[in-house]
Motif scaffolding. Structure first.
Motif, PDB file in Angstrom:
ATOM      1  N   ALA A  78       0.977  -1.180   0.196  1.00 58.25           N
ATOM      2  CA  ALA A  78      -0.107   0.037   0.090  1.00 58.25           C
ATOM      3  C   ALA A  78       0.948   1.237   0.153  1.00 58.25           C
ATOM      4  O   ALA A  78       0.657   2.237  -0.677  1.00 58.25           O
ATOM      5  N   LEU A  79       1.803   1.399   0.916  1.00 57.63           N
ATOM      6  CA  LEU A  79       2.901   2.445   0.743  1.00 57.63           C
ATOM      7  C   LEU A  79       3.470   2.726  -0.554  1.00 57.63           C
ATOM      8  O   LEU A  79       3.667   3.816  -0.888  1.00 57.63           O
ATOM      9  N   THR A  81       2.740   1.559  -3.384  1.00 57.90           N
ATOM     10  CA  THR A  81       2.121   1.789  -4.636  1.00 57.90           C
ATOM     11  C   THR A  81       1.611   3.569  -4.279  1.00 57.90           C
ATOM     12  O   THR A  81       1.494   4.395  -5.195  1.00 57.90           O
ATOM     13  N   TRP A  82       1.169   3.952  -3.149  1.00 61.56           N
ATOM     14  CA  TRP A  82       0.991   5.443  -2.965  1.00 61.56           C
ATOM     15  C   TRP A  82       2.217   6.127  -3.249  1.00 61.56           C
ATOM     16  O   TRP A  82       2.063   7.433  -3.819  1.00 61.56           O
ATOM     17  N   ALA A  83       3.552   5.644  -2.919  1.00 64.53           N
ATOM     18  CA  ALA A  83       4.609   6.458  -3.280  1.00 64.53           C
ATOM     19  C   ALA A  83       4.779   6.552  -5.001  1.00 64.53           C
ATOM     20  O   ALA A  83       5.222   7.414  -5.337  1.00 64.53           O
ATOM     21  N   GLU A  84       4.713   5.452  -5.433  1.00 63.74           N
ATOM     22  CA  GLU A  84       4.848   5.329  -6.845  1.00 63.74           C
ATOM     23  C   GLU A  84       3.739   6.227  -7.475  1.00 63.74           C
ATOM     24  O   GLU A  84       4.130   7.011  -8.473  1.00 63.74           O
ATOM     25  N   ASN A  85       2.497   6.525  -7.174  1.00 66.11           N
ATOM     26  CA  ASN A  85       1.449   7.326  -7.609  1.00 66.11           C
ATOM     27  C   ASN A  85       1.960   8.619  -7.200  1.00 66.11           C
ATOM     28  O   ASN A  85       1.632   9.753  -8.221  1.00 66.11           O
ATOM     29  N   ALA A  86       2.411   8.766  -6.204  1.00 67.78           N
ATOM     30  CA  ALA A  86       3.098  10.386  -5.764  1.00 67.78           C
ATOM     31  C   ALA A  86       4.216  10.701  -6.252  1.00 67.78           C
ATOM     32  O   ALA A  86       4.832  11.758  -6.123  1.00 67.78           O
ATOM     33  N   ALA A  92       9.985   2.665  -6.224  1.00 63.42           N
ATOM     34  CA  ALA A  92       8.620   2.235  -5.430  1.00 63.42           C
ATOM     35  C   ALA A  92       7.841   1.334  -6.370  1.00 63.42           C
ATOM     36  O   ALA A  92       7.180   0.381  -5.746  1.00 63.42           O
ATOM     37  N   ALA A  96       6.616  -2.179  -4.622  1.00 64.27           N
ATOM     38  CA  ALA A  96       5.348  -2.482  -4.761  1.00 64.27           C
ATOM     39  C   ALA A  96       5.121  -4.032  -5.504  1.00 64.27           C
ATOM     40  O   ALA A  96       4.187  -4.681  -5.194  1.00 64.27           O
ATOM     41  N   GLU A 100       3.683  -7.290  -3.688  1.00 61.00           N
ATOM     42  CA  GLU A 100       2.260  -7.606  -4.434  1.00 61.00           C
ATOM     43  C   GLU A 100       2.530  -9.333  -4.561  1.00 61.00           C
ATOM     44  O   GLU A 100       1.558 -10.064  -4.420  1.00 61.00           O
TER      45      GLU A 100
END
Length: 464
Positions: A78-79, A81-86, A92, A96, A100
């Motif tokens: 979760a972290l 994925t959030w970092a990659e999107n950010a 990241a 992820a 996964e």
């Protein structure tokens, strides 16, 4: 409620609290040992012991660790994925992907491990709860496996031959302390057996056996051969000497009775002094005759006795009438109650004698038994031919048992497993192997994460 609690709702409670189970599959408390037998065969089964409960607590700890690792990689995913999107950077994506794949591996192995013992999440998915549903088939397969791989003639012979039972037994028996121990055990067993047996039963059997054996064997020829040998060897001369001596002494002690008997048989018309003289003359002649028989070894009467005994011995062996008369006498003698009582009482005497000897450490019976055991041990320890014989006997006996009763032995395994309650069987097995199975979940998480990272890296490298 975490995934561990979803697998076993009862795990959310204190395992030591009343009503709390120490293993999976039920919510009822079994803090103490509980029988796990099934109702179908009535065979005795295993018990769920305190040791099993301790192992089950270890399983729960490993479950918590494996589930904690799953939650950790889920959080990392979760972290990341959030970092990659950010827009945190390419790293990241790698993290992820690894997290996964770790989640996938953890969930797959959780499903596989859980499916062995129960339906995952209580959902009746096909080919799950394998042990409860396939318990009987597993028992039959286990019985067949044991029969084919452990109860075959080649396996039994090879294993027993490798043990060298004869040599080991000889070495063990040659030790005086071990011989004393075996002697004591044999004496105890003998005393126990003689104590259990009822005298009346044994006496009846012994009496019937002796009587039947005596009636079945004609004794006249044997007696005749024995008597013939006795006369030939002159062994009967002592008996004749004894009889002559006793007869002479009897005449000396009962002179008046002998003379009175002669006088009483005289005619009534003869004078009494004549009868007295005749009685005295007869007595003196009898006494002289017996004295000569006693003192003269080659007396004619002794020769007549020898000839009589020789002829009688021949008649016992060849004369049909004489042999028949002896058999009738034997039957009449055996049928007398006095003789039967003597035969029956022989058991009581033998029993008392054997028990007394078995209880006495210094009795001849125990000393001889100990000496025989020591001698047997010494021979077995050094004599390879004797060792080979004993090993062969043991191998033949063991092979006979396993080949003759293989079906009964293997059916005992399958029937015993079939008698177990499915729920308790799962709990018992899980308590013993569940900890290692939880390592599979942990390894699946780690290996899955590494595999995911590798796949993601290769894919990006090929794509770049």
């Amino acid at each position: 409620m975490n995934s561990t609690d979803r697998e076993h709702p009862e795990n959310s409670r204190d395992p030591k609290a009343p009503g709390t189970d120490t293993g999976p599959g039920t919510g009822r408390g079994r803090g103490k040992a509980k029988a796990a037998g099934g109702p179908r065969s009535g065979l005795p089964s295993f018990t769920y012991t305190e040791a099993d409960a301790e192992k089950q607590r270890g399983v729960r700890r490993m479950k918590a660790m494996a589930t904690g690792l799953l939650l950790f990689v889920a959080l990392v995913f979760a972290l990341a994925t959030w970092a990659e999107n950010a827009g945190a950077g390419p790293w990241a994506g790698y993290v992820a992907a690894a997290a996964e794949a770790g989640m996938v591996g953890a969930l797959a192995d959780w499903f596989a491990v859980t499916a062995l013992f129960r339906h995952p999440l209580g959902i009746p998915i096909p080919h799950t709860a394998i042990i409860p549903h396939k318990k009987d088939q597993l028992g039959a397969s286990l019985g067949s496996f044991v029969g084919e791989n452990f109860l075959s003639e080649d396996v039994v012979r090879g294993r027993l031959r490798a043990l060298g039972i004869g040599r080991r037994l000889g070495t063990w028996l040659s030790e005086p302390a071990n011989a004393d121990r075996v002697t004591a055990e044999l004496s105890t067993a003998l005393r126990g057996a003689l104590t259990v047996l009822r005298d009346s039963d044994v006496q009846a059997v012994v009496g019937e056996a002796i009587t039947r054996r005596a009636n079945a064997v004609e004794i006249a020829p044997g007696v005749g051969k024995t008597l013939e040998k006795v006369v030939t060897d002159g062994a009967h001369h002592r008996a004749v000497d004894l009889i002559c001596g006793r007869a002479h002494d009897w005449l000396v002690e009962h002179a008046d009775m002998v003379m009175d008997s002669v006088e009483g048989g005289a005619p009534g018309w003869t004078p009494r002094f004549v009868d007295r003289k005749v009685g005295e003359r007869v007595y003196r002649e009898l006494l002289r005759y017996l004295t000569e028989m006693r003192d003269v070894p080659d007396h004619p009467a002794r020769g007549a006795i020898d000839r009589f005994l020789t002829d009688f011995a021949a008649d016992l062996q060849s004369d049909t009438d004489t042999r028949a008369r002896v058999e009738r006498m034997k039957s009449d003698l055996l049928s007398r109650s006095e003789v039967q009582d003597v035969i029956a009482s022989a058991w009581s005497s033998v029993r008392a004698m054997v028990i007394s000897a078995a209880e006495d450490d210094r009795s001849e019976l125990r000393l001889r038994a100990r000496a025989s055991l020591l001698g047997l041990g010494a021979r077995l320890a050094t004599d390879e031919r004797l060792q080979g014989k004993l090993d062969g006997w043991v191998e033949d006996a063991a092979v006979y048992v396993v080949t003759t009763y293989r079906g009964e032995i293997t059916s005992l395994i399958s029937e015993t497993v079939a008698s177990w309650d499915a729920e308790h069987t799962s709990r018992k097995i899980e308590a013993h192997i569940g900890r290692d199975l939880q390592f599979i979940r942990i390894n699946g998480t780690v290996v899955g994460a590494l595999a995911g990272l590798l796949i993601y890296t290769v894919a990006h490298a090929l794509g770049g």
